[in-house]
Scaffold this active site. Sequence first.
Site, PDB file in Angstrom:
ATOM      1  N   LEU A  51     -45.639  37.166 -12.797  1.00 40.14           N
ATOM      2  CA  LEU A  51     -45.326  38.465 -13.381  1.00 40.14           C
ATOM      3  C   LEU A  51     -46.161  39.562 -12.741  1.00 40.14           C
ATOM      4  O   LEU A  51     -47.348  39.382 -12.460  1.00 40.14           O
ATOM      5  CB  LEU A  51     -45.562  38.429 -14.890  1.00 40.14           C
ATOM      6  CG  LEU A  51     -44.699  37.421 -15.658  1.00 40.14           C
ATOM      7  CD1 LEU A  51     -45.154  37.317 -17.107  1.00 40.14           C
ATOM      8  CD2 LEU A  51     -43.229  37.823 -15.597  1.00 40.14           C
ATOM      9  N   TYR A  55     -50.916  42.351 -17.484  1.00 41.13           N
ATOM     10  CA  TYR A  55     -51.582  43.053 -18.590  1.00 41.13           C
ATOM     11  C   TYR A  55     -51.085  44.492 -18.688  1.00 41.13           C
ATOM     12  O   TYR A  55     -50.817  45.002 -19.789  1.00 41.13           O
ATOM     13  CB  TYR A  55     -53.097  43.050 -18.388  1.00 41.13           C
ATOM     14  CG  TYR A  55     -53.772  41.707 -18.517  1.00 41.13           C
ATOM     15  CD1 TYR A  55     -53.053  40.569 -18.822  1.00 41.13           C
ATOM     16  CD2 TYR A  55     -55.151  41.585 -18.315  1.00 41.13           C
ATOM     17  CE1 TYR A  55     -53.672  39.337 -18.928  1.00 41.13           C
ATOM     18  CE2 TYR A  55     -55.784  40.357 -18.420  1.00 41.13           C
ATOM     19  CZ  TYR A  55     -55.035  39.232 -18.721  1.00 41.13           C
ATOM     20  OH  TYR A  55     -55.665  38.020 -18.823  1.00 41.13           O
ATOM     21  N   ARG A  87     -52.278  51.808  -8.278  1.00 36.66           N
ATOM     22  CA  ARG A  87     -52.574  51.169  -6.993  1.00 36.66           C
ATOM     23  C   ARG A  87     -52.237  52.086  -5.825  1.00 36.66           C
ATOM     24  O   ARG A  87     -52.909  52.063  -4.788  1.00 36.66           O
ATOM     25  CB  ARG A  87     -51.796  49.855  -6.890  1.00 36.66           C
ATOM     26  CG  ARG A  87     -52.235  48.835  -7.928  1.00 36.66           C
ATOM     27  CD  ARG A  87     -51.504  47.512  -7.791  1.00 36.66           C
ATOM     28  NE  ARG A  87     -51.792  46.634  -8.931  1.00 36.66           N
ATOM     29  CZ  ARG A  87     -51.395  45.383  -9.025  1.00 36.66           C
ATOM     30  NH1 ARG A  87     -50.687  44.842  -8.036  1.00 36.66           N
ATOM     31  NH2 ARG A  87     -51.689  44.657 -10.088  1.00 36.66           N
ATOM     32  N   ASP A 142     -49.787  34.453 -16.749  1.00 32.97           N
ATOM     33  CA  ASP A 142     -48.708  35.211 -16.121  1.00 32.97           C
ATOM     34  C   ASP A 142     -47.946  34.431 -15.062  1.00 32.97           C
ATOM     35  O   ASP A 142     -47.136  35.000 -14.337  1.00 32.97           O
ATOM     36  CB  ASP A 142     -49.256  36.496 -15.504  1.00 32.97           C
ATOM     37  CG  ASP A 142     -50.278  36.211 -14.412  1.00 32.97           C
ATOM     38  OD1 ASP A 142     -50.857  35.116 -14.424  1.00 32.97           O
ATOM     39  OD2 ASP A 142     -50.504  37.080 -13.548  1.00 32.97           O
ATOM     40  N   GLU A 143     -48.176  33.134 -14.949  1.00 33.52           N
ATOM     41  CA  GLU A 143     -47.485  32.341 -13.945  1.00 33.52           C
ATOM     42  C   GLU A 143     -46.843  31.115 -14.584  1.00 33.52           C
ATOM     43  O   GLU A 143     -47.379  30.534 -15.535  1.00 33.52           O
ATOM     44  CB  GLU A 143     -48.449  31.885 -12.845  1.00 33.52           C
ATOM     45  CG  GLU A 143     -49.071  33.009 -12.048  1.00 33.52           C
ATOM     46  CD  GLU A 143     -49.971  32.471 -10.944  1.00 33.52           C
ATOM     47  OE1 GLU A 143     -49.446  31.864  -9.998  1.00 33.52           O
ATOM     48  OE2 GLU A 143     -51.197  32.650 -11.048  1.00 33.52           O
TER      49      GLU A 143
END
Length: 633
Positions: A51, A55, A87, A142-143
């Site tokens: 994902l 967070y 980012r 998240d994986e």
Amino acid sequence: MEPFPPPTEQDEEEAEDWLRPQPAGGAGPSGPSKPALARSAAHRVIVHMDLDCFYAQVEMIWNPELRDKPLGVQQKNLVVTSNYEARKLGVQKLMFVKDAKEKCPQLVLVNGEDLTAYREMSYKVTELLGEFCPLVERLGLDENFVDVTEMVEERLKQLQQSACSRVCVSGHVYNNQAINLDDTRHVRLILGSQIAEELREAVYTRLGLTGCAGVAANKLLSKLVSGTFKPNQQTVLLPESRPDLIRSLDRIQKVPGIGAKTARRLEALGIRNVCDVRAFPSAALEAELGAALAQRIQKLSCGEDESPVTPWGPPQSFSDEDSFKKCSSEVEVKEKIEELLHNLLDRIHKDGRQPHTVRLTIRQFSSTDKWFNRESRQCPIPPHLIQKFGKESSDILSPLVDILLKLFRKMIDVHLPFHLTLLSVCFSNLKDLPCGKKGSIGFYLKQMSPPAGSGKRAREVEDVSQEEGNTSWNQNYNRTRTTKSRKLPEEKQRQLKEAGIPPCPFHLPPGDIDPQVFRELPEDIQREMILEKPEAMASCSSKCPTRALEKQVLEEKTSRQAGIVFPPHVDTKTFYELPADVQEELIAEWRNQRPVSKTMDKPPEKPKASKGRRNAAPCLSQSNSLLRYFKPQ
């Protein structure tokens, strides 16, 4: 992969065995299925889903106003992750907050130290993926690895039967490798890319989360290739491109499964990348690291990974929720609860276990706290309803709605205006159907387990399910008391008699001791159980005579614990046959009198006729006093 604060040395050691996922609150691995182990490595198709800025995405789902702003999630003094807006402005993972603010003064920071919301969303993702394929393995929050081999095989058969020669790949192909439709390995991976696209689309449509995916022949390669194109994209790795992918890892530590500690040992040997591993003599590597670790590193450096996708244990709860702009009437609440129950009951039926606790969660509208203004109530499910799970949902739907509405009324005064924006129903405390497993003495003594409470909240609302369970509970109790007893051997009866142990020491309500099994227990265990159950012995019916041992334990232990001092004229046997409230009334009366030196340790004596008796205890002669009924005859 979602970053966490810098790992400790112990974390690095655990990270080296990435093929064995670490628990994140689940029930533990249930083990791979036999078909999963039997599959040929060349035919496997594994999807790795990662994902995007997990967070940050969860925070933006809770607060959509943050979507177009540079957002960072803060833990301690680190920005552990940020959205792509941040980012672009130079904010990086695991950057110090001070440095991130200097790079991006408009950066919005949210506290991410409480992982509850992230963990809940992570479970939803894994559960959603499990609806498509049973072989789903969590890796962090998240994986997920998904073994879609069986789905691919089904589609491949359909493709061959339809004589269709055209199939399109979804997403990117690593290194733009040419696809050969005559190679079934290529076709399988292309079909896997289509399934990966469907999984990503489902996660976005139902949960609002985007993510990347990698499709390859094993877990190692799928994980490595999934991050090639980011964000919200996917890549498939064909077999011919595997060496190129492995060679692109410029540092040995980039190989999943090789942590910092092992990397330092390899660097001390002059091994800095996968090419160095291949060139290093196998015997020397085994001598330095041990045969098992050396062979594993060599296989990883060649892109070989035979580890299966290992599903974690079944979910600990089933929940569903619905959010909306406004719900302001009890009729609407009932309708939404019914909608949620239809889906939940179907999932529970497929799972095969029975829930013992139900919880209702609501969220009221608030202009100041739009997202976290939740309140919950839960209660045990009545025993007679538990037995209906897995059968026709119409038989259980109506009583469950009634229970949930009672929980709702404990949180909301329906006579006053209210404004809800969310309703959630959760079934938890899942248990397998009763079976014949034998594991402990507790198994033999338990006839029926009453619904377990769920902490303080369950105790606060236990009255909700009380009336629903009364009928079934009483029926079970009566059935238990009329159970036929097995006749004991004469020698066993003689041994029990010599030991002073009654054949049926006490009657207890359902869910406790089975009298038949009690007789078969060793004598020392019987004695210990009797000593621990004086309150149960007090309720022994007249059909089960109280023997010497029962009376001794009952009178001595109960009186000692309660500190009761009996007047000399009181018949203790009669006292203990009275209801508890009458006993309390008598004790209170005795304590108001002047102290009596004699206690129950001494046998009661018949009072002698005396002219001064009225002066000694004038209250005993009163006709309306209960105490006069305790004169031994």
